[in-house]
Scaffold this motif. Sequence first.
Motif, PDB file in Angstrom:
ATOM      1  N   PHE A 124      53.252  -9.668  -8.516  1.00  0.00           N
ATOM      2  CA  PHE A 124      54.153  -8.840  -8.091  1.00  0.00           C
ATOM      3  C   PHE A 124      54.328  -9.164  -6.332  1.00  0.00           C
ATOM      4  O   PHE A 124      53.237  -9.703  -5.725  1.00  0.00           O
ATOM      5  N   PRO A 125      55.331  -8.565  -5.798  1.00  0.00           N
ATOM      6  CA  PRO A 125      55.420  -8.812  -4.271  1.00  0.00           C
ATOM      7  C   PRO A 125      54.286  -8.162  -3.448  1.00  0.00           C
ATOM      8  O   PRO A 125      54.230  -6.790  -3.936  1.00  0.00           O
ATOM      9  N   GLY A 126      53.816  -8.590  -2.580  1.00  0.00           N
ATOM     10  CA  GLY A 126      52.721  -7.845  -1.801  1.00  0.00           C
ATOM     11  C   GLY A 126      52.939  -8.215  -0.252  1.00  0.00           C
ATOM     12  O   GLY A 126      53.787  -8.199   0.246  1.00  0.00           O
ATOM     13  N   ILE A 127      51.626  -8.229   0.119  1.00  0.00           N
ATOM     14  CA  ILE A 127      51.351  -8.216   1.806  1.00  0.00           C
ATOM     15  C   ILE A 127      52.185  -9.381   2.295  1.00  0.00           C
ATOM     16  O   ILE A 127      52.560  -9.538   3.291  1.00  0.00           O
ATOM     17  N   THR A 128      51.899 -10.614   1.438  1.00  0.00           N
ATOM     18  CA  THR A 128      52.333 -12.007   2.003  1.00  0.00           C
ATOM     19  C   THR A 128      53.858 -11.831   2.096  1.00  0.00           C
ATOM     20  O   THR A 128      54.430 -12.231   3.173  1.00  0.00           O
ATOM     21  N   ASN A 129      54.490 -11.065   1.362  1.00  0.00           N
ATOM     22  CA  ASN A 129      56.124 -11.033   1.117  1.00  0.00           C
ATOM     23  C   ASN A 129      56.432 -10.185   2.368  1.00  0.00           C
ATOM     24  O   ASN A 129      57.679 -10.369   2.723  1.00  0.00           O
ATOM     25  N   LEU A 130      55.737  -8.837   2.372  1.00  0.00           N
ATOM     26  CA  LEU A 130      55.980  -8.088   3.758  1.00  0.00           C
ATOM     27  C   LEU A 130      55.802  -8.911   5.068  1.00  0.00           C
ATOM     28  O   LEU A 130      56.632  -8.666   5.909  1.00  0.00           O
ATOM     29  N   LEU A 131      54.764  -9.614   5.170  1.00  0.00           N
ATOM     30  CA  LEU A 131      54.672 -10.268   6.432  1.00  0.00           C
ATOM     31  C   LEU A 131      55.607 -11.426   6.400  1.00  0.00           C
ATOM     32  O   LEU A 131      56.176 -11.649   7.630  1.00  0.00           O
ATOM     33  N   ALA A 132      56.248 -11.794   5.568  1.00  0.00           N
ATOM     34  CA  ALA A 132      57.227 -12.913   5.484  1.00  0.00           C
ATOM     35  C   ALA A 132      58.652 -12.574   5.693  1.00  0.00           C
ATOM     36  O   ALA A 132      59.706 -13.123   5.455  1.00  0.00           O
ATOM     37  N   SER A 133      58.569 -11.140   5.793  1.00  0.00           N
ATOM     38  CA  SER A 133      60.168 -10.560   5.852  1.00  0.00           C
ATOM     39  C   SER A 133      60.985 -10.710   4.503  1.00  0.00           C
ATOM     40  O   SER A 133      62.178 -10.788   4.705  1.00  0.00           O
ATOM     41  N   GLU A 134      60.327 -11.025   3.429  1.00  0.00           N
ATOM     42  CA  GLU A 134      61.053 -11.114   2.275  1.00  0.00           C
ATOM     43  C   GLU A 134      61.084  -9.797   1.232  1.00  0.00           C
ATOM     44  O   GLU A 134      61.652  -9.758   0.255  1.00  0.00           O
ATOM     45  N   ALA A 135      60.307  -8.748   1.841  1.00  0.00           N
ATOM     46  CA  ALA A 135      60.454  -7.587   0.931  1.00  0.00           C
ATOM     47  C   ALA A 135      60.103  -6.452   1.815  1.00  0.00           C
ATOM     48  O   ALA A 135      59.872  -6.688   3.221  1.00  0.00           O
ATOM     49  N   GLN A 136      60.495  -5.113   1.428  1.00  0.00           N
ATOM     50  CA  GLN A 136      60.128  -3.977   2.547  1.00  0.00           C
ATOM     51  C   GLN A 136      59.057  -3.164   1.770  1.00  0.00           C
ATOM     52  O   GLN A 136      58.537  -3.466   0.662  1.00  0.00           O
ATOM     53  N   PHE A 137      58.614  -1.869   2.385  1.00  0.00           N
ATOM     54  CA  PHE A 137      57.645  -1.339   1.718  1.00  0.00           C
ATOM     55  C   PHE A 137      57.668  -1.112   0.516  1.00  0.00           C
ATOM     56  O   PHE A 137      56.830  -0.856  -0.658  1.00  0.00           O
ATOM     57  N   SER A 138      58.912  -0.440   0.306  1.00  0.00           N
ATOM     58  CA  SER A 138      59.076   0.053  -1.163  1.00  0.00           C
ATOM     59  C   SER A 138      59.141  -0.824  -2.294  1.00  0.00           C
ATOM     60  O   SER A 138      58.951  -0.760  -3.476  1.00  0.00           O
ATOM     61  N   ASP A 139      59.066  -2.350  -2.078  1.00  0.00           N
ATOM     62  CA  ASP A 139      59.136  -3.344  -2.801  1.00  0.00           C
ATOM     63  C   ASP A 139      57.624  -3.899  -3.204  1.00  0.00           C
ATOM     64  O   ASP A 139      57.373  -4.392  -4.020  1.00  0.00           O
ATOM     65  N   VAL A 140      56.804  -3.513  -1.895  1.00  0.00           N
ATOM     66  CA  VAL A 140      55.517  -4.064  -2.337  1.00  0.00           C
ATOM     67  C   VAL A 140      54.381  -3.147  -2.568  1.00  0.00           C
ATOM     68  O   VAL A 140      53.359  -3.434  -2.866  1.00  0.00           O
ATOM     69  N   ILE A 141      54.746  -1.904  -2.697  1.00  0.00           N
ATOM     70  CA  ILE A 141      53.859  -0.839  -2.881  1.00  0.00           C
ATOM     71  C   ILE A 141      53.994  -0.446  -4.537  1.00  0.00           C
ATOM     72  O   ILE A 141      55.216  -0.007  -4.903  1.00  0.00           O
ATOM     73  N   HIS A 142      53.060  -0.663  -5.282  1.00  0.00           N
ATOM     74  CA  HIS A 142      52.890  -0.451  -6.783  1.00  0.00           C
ATOM     75  C   HIS A 142      51.863   0.690  -7.152  1.00  0.00           C
ATOM     76  O   HIS A 142      50.933   1.158  -6.369  1.00  0.00           O
ATOM     77  N   ALA A 143      52.110   1.361  -8.349  1.00  0.00           N
ATOM     78  CA  ALA A 143      51.313   2.366  -8.799  1.00  0.00           C
ATOM     79  C   ALA A 143      50.127   1.757  -9.494  1.00  0.00           C
ATOM     80  O   ALA A 143      50.231   0.976 -10.356  1.00  0.00           O
ATOM     81  N   ASP A 144      48.966   2.365  -9.426  1.00  0.00           N
ATOM     82  CA  ASP A 144      47.592   1.885 -10.231  1.00  0.00           C
ATOM     83  C   ASP A 144      48.096   2.383 -11.677  1.00  0.00           C
ATOM     84  O   ASP A 144      48.374   3.517 -11.736  1.00  0.00           O
ATOM     85  N   LEU A 145      47.783   1.492 -12.413  1.00  0.00           N
ATOM     86  CA  LEU A 145      47.940   1.873 -13.834  1.00  0.00           C
ATOM     87  C   LEU A 145      46.811   3.021 -14.337  1.00  0.00           C
ATOM     88  O   LEU A 145      47.167   3.728 -15.348  1.00  0.00           O
ATOM     89  N   TYR A 146      45.787   3.171 -13.620  1.00  0.00           N
ATOM     90  CA  TYR A 146      44.744   3.831 -14.248  1.00  0.00           C
ATOM     91  C   TYR A 146      44.269   5.016 -13.358  1.00  0.00           C
ATOM     92  O   TYR A 146      43.296   5.796 -13.479  1.00  0.00           O
TER      93      TYR A 146
END
Length: 758
Positions: free
Chosen positions: A628-650
């Motif tokens: 999944f896109p995460g902190i490296t994608n955000l730092l590299a300006s490849e994604a935004q906050f809404s793309d890198v924040i995911h919900a915990d399954l549990y």
Amino acid sequence: MSVQSAAADVDVDLRQLFASLARNWLRIVVVVLVVTGLAFAFASLATRHYKAETQVEIAPRESVYTRPASNNNDTDKPILDEQGVATQVQIISSNEILKQVAQKLGLEKLPEFDEALDMSPLSRALVLVGLKSDPMEIPTEERVLKKMHEKLNVYGVEKTRIIAIEFSSEDPKLAAAIPDAIAAAYIAGQGAAKLESNNAAADFLAPEIADLQQQVKTAEAKVAAYRSQSDLLMGGNNSVLATQQLSELSSELSKVRANRAAAEATADGVRRALQNGGSLDAVPEVLSSDLIQRLRERQVELRSNIADLSTTLLGNHPRIRALKSQLADLDAQIRSEAQKIMKGLLMQAETAKARENQLVADVNTLKAASAQAGEQQVDLDALQRDATAKRQQLELYLTNYREAASRQDRNYLPVDARIASKASVPSEAYFPKVGPIVGAAFAASLLIMAIVTLLRELFSGRAMRPATGSRFERIDEVAMPHVAQAPDRVAMPAVRAEPAIPQDSVVRQEMGDRLAEAEAELHTATMPYRAEATDRGAMPDAATTEQTVAEPEPVRSTLGEIDIEKAAEKLIASGAARAIFVSPEGDEAAASAILVAREVADAGLRVLLLDLTASGAASRPMLDSGLFPGITNLLASEAQFSDVIHADLYSDCHVIPVGTADPVRAMRAADRLPIIMQSLTTAYDLVVVECGPADAQGIGRLAGDATEVFLSMLEPDDEVTQAAVRLIENGYPDLTLVTPLGHEPPGNPVPGRRTAAA
């Protein structure tokens, strides 16, 4: 943490900023060409409008030979001032003149001036649904006048008495004909107004002249009758005879009084000379007597003879005595003659006094007569003035009436305006101008796209670089100490279809709003947040770090070991905004951060876990599987906050995984990590960061206000002890040991907790 303190650590990389224009040149060119093409299509297909202008000069048209005599001295005065020209502008654009032009040219039959004649289907549909007013509800004349006012422009040329009449139309011939017709209607209206004024003046003057003639005749008759009844005789100098006689008698009385006074004075002088034996030579009247003059000559001769004989004869000589006797007789004769002169003067004075008395009586009589004549003259003058005024008014009325009647008969009423320049049929449309419109569209679209591209690059943070001398300048001091060790990742597979923040929860909707604000703060690169550490977690400068390593100082620590529940209770009670977990034992110890984050989330707080481990050990149990896109994608300006924040399954916790971007590229933007942390703490109540086996320098960028540092421990071995000592010695004395032992594995669902699939 203040925005101003962080601004000093970040600068704008102008080279990187303007390099974005070259990277996005294709997009810019495509948008500019599309906008320019649309502008060209609009300019080519738009209806052509033509404009023509007629100029009217406001100037006197009266000839010097026909100008009334009373106006001959007013040639240097302006016919109209600035306000007068503005008034004529309003008259030209008045509805009355426009109505005449519309009727003359039949404008109500043209669809250009009456939209009701040729309504498009779209306009009819808008009228039917009530989105547009029905033009048929407005009278035709009013619709035409409204359209003419929209196309008409009347203005006075500055510093002149020229009025310009501009009109635009789709028909070039009509564009020239309408302003000429307006100017002609204006001049005709001015002539009609003059004719009406002249006729009204003639109609007024005719009966007034007849009445004045009778009044003048009556007034002059009264003057003659009063003069005859009052017996006011006029003397010279146009004055009453009694007044003139009084003036003459007064003059004569003055002369008589003067003569009497002179005679009395002379007689008195002679009397004193005779009485005192003085010489009479000083009296003019005595000297002017011929007899006395001869006696004086004889007296001089005798004295001369006596003087001659006295030289040879004695005084008693008969001859001398005879001469002296003759001299004495002459003196007696002179004195006798002087007495006669004195008597004559006295007689003259008495005569003058008698004349004076008579004149005084006559003057008194004439005074009474003159006073009565003056009163009568006043009444006569009043009657005379009335008759004179009426005669002057009659003469003026007669002059004006003759002028008005002659102009009326000859139909000569020159208007104080003329057409200085007629409108010519325009050969080129003034709208649309294809060249300027296309050029303006090209320049504007190019400028806007350049600005948008630069702003996008600026807000994304790619154009930001550490400020010179800042503590974020060294790239090797990143807050992800193990990201650089991660192997190259393959391209990110398809991301889950479910949203990172479910929309079925009110709390998560509020979270989305906060993340949007955090996204705006992160993109506003001119307002970064400096990740300054608090007193407990401040990262020292390079020089300070070297000094600390060289000469460590003993630090007292309150080191204690707690479990997951106690760690969660400590974070909730202290109100911490950040919880940094260091796991010297590797990935297995990362379970502490997961369990603590879930425990705090179960307490009702908004919690996010940030995975900064190299292997993603903290995010894999929460996201099950997949990349999944995460902190490296955000730092590299490849994604935004809404793309890198995911919900915990549990649990209700959110997680930002390591991501799929190139770690080396992400490291180049490591100076943005404090900004990201500040944005996350703004959106969440608690941000839990799992750093893996990091040191004090590695977590320095993550620390901030209200930060708690935990050391995850599975077994109390030497490795854990040494890591704890290093953290305490490097500025983290409040370090807390937490162990996940005794808790369920983080990947197992916990009863009562909602899963992401829900």
